[in-house]
Design a protein around this motif. Structure first.
Motif, PDB file in Angstrom:
ATOM      1  N   ARG A  88      45.813  74.860 123.015  1.00  0.00           N
ATOM      2  CA  ARG A  88      47.253  74.668 123.042  1.00  0.00           C
ATOM      3  C   ARG A  88      47.808  74.819 121.644  1.00  0.00           C
ATOM      4  N   ASP A  89      49.021  75.321 121.549  1.00  0.00           N
ATOM      5  CA  ASP A  89      49.683  75.430 120.247  1.00  0.00           C
ATOM      6  C   ASP A  89      50.097  74.034 119.792  1.00  0.00           C
ATOM      7  N   ASP A 112      45.291  66.994 124.488  1.00  0.00           N
ATOM      8  CA  ASP A 112      45.090  68.407 124.794  1.00  0.00           C
ATOM      9  C   ASP A 112      43.762  68.939 124.268  1.00  0.00           C
ATOM     10  N   LYS A 121      42.192  81.450 123.883  1.00  0.00           N
ATOM     11  CA  LYS A 121      43.151  81.522 124.984  1.00  0.00           C
ATOM     12  C   LYS A 121      43.401  80.145 125.606  1.00  0.00           C
ATOM     13  N   CYS A 122      42.476  79.219 125.386  1.00  0.00           N
ATOM     14  CA  CYS A 122      42.562  77.903 126.010  1.00  0.00           C
ATOM     15  C   CYS A 122      43.294  76.894 125.145  1.00  0.00           C
ATOM     16  N   ASN A 174      40.451  72.741 129.330  1.00  0.00           N
ATOM     17  CA  ASN A 174      41.709  73.017 130.026  1.00  0.00           C
ATOM     18  C   ASN A 174      42.441  74.148 129.316  1.00  0.00           C
ATOM     19  N   LYS A 175      42.860  75.172 130.061  1.00  0.00           N
ATOM     20  CA  LYS A 175      43.624  76.282 129.487  1.00  0.00           C
ATOM     21  C   LYS A 175      45.066  75.863 129.281  1.00  0.00           C
ATOM     22  N   LYS A 176      45.695  76.418 128.266  1.00  0.00           N
ATOM     23  CA  LYS A 176      47.082  76.042 127.982  1.00  0.00           C
ATOM     24  C   LYS A 176      48.042  76.500 129.071  1.00  0.00           C
ATOM     25  N   GLY A 177      47.699  77.527 129.838  1.00  0.00           N
ATOM     26  CA  GLY A 177      48.561  77.974 130.925  1.00  0.00           C
ATOM     27  C   GLY A 177      48.163  77.415 132.277  1.00  0.00           C
ATOM     28  N   GLY A 178      47.197  76.501 132.284  1.00  0.00           N
ATOM     29  CA  GLY A 178      46.672  75.951 133.523  1.00  0.00           C
ATOM     30  C   GLY A 178      45.301  76.530 133.824  1.00  0.00           C
TER      31      GLY A 178
END
Length: 110
Positions: free
Chosen positions: A108-109, A11, A105-106, A68-72
């Motif tokens: 990932r947790d 990620d 915002k991008c 890559n954004k965590k929400g797509g």
């Protein structure tokens, strides 16, 4: 013995392009790299965010980062070759002047 790369590591992969239009189009990348959080002052929740890649990628004018954004989807970060720092004895480079507001915002947790 097999080794599987943990998803957390995957990620953090970035892709490097010569410019934002190439990154938006998904053209062939000039290279890949990864994001790295470097702890500051012994506080685990406080860190400097670095993008790391090979020196030759930056020297070939591929310094626009696609994350890559965590929400797509993707976020694009247009750095300048003068921002990158290089290890004196290896093919390694990094930049820590990333716009944390947008980039957060991008991430990932993990």
């Amino acid at each position: 013995m097999s080794f599987r790369i943990p998803q957390d590591w995957l990620d953090s992969i970035i892709y490097l392009y010569p410019d934002i239009p190439s990154a938006e189009a998904g053209d062939e990348t000039g290279g890949t790299g990864f994001l790295l959080g470097w702890p500051m002052g012994g506080n685990a929740s406080c860190f400097t965010l670095w993008a790391v890649t090979n020196r030759h990628v930056i020297e070939q004018n591929h310094w626009t980062i696609r994350v890559n954004k965590k929400g797509g989807g993707f976020e694009f970060i247009d750095t300048d070759d003068r921002q990158w720092l290089f290890h004196p004895d290896s093919d390694l480079g990094g930049v820590d002047k990333l716009p944390r507001g947008e980039l957060s915002k991008c991430l990932r947790d993990i």
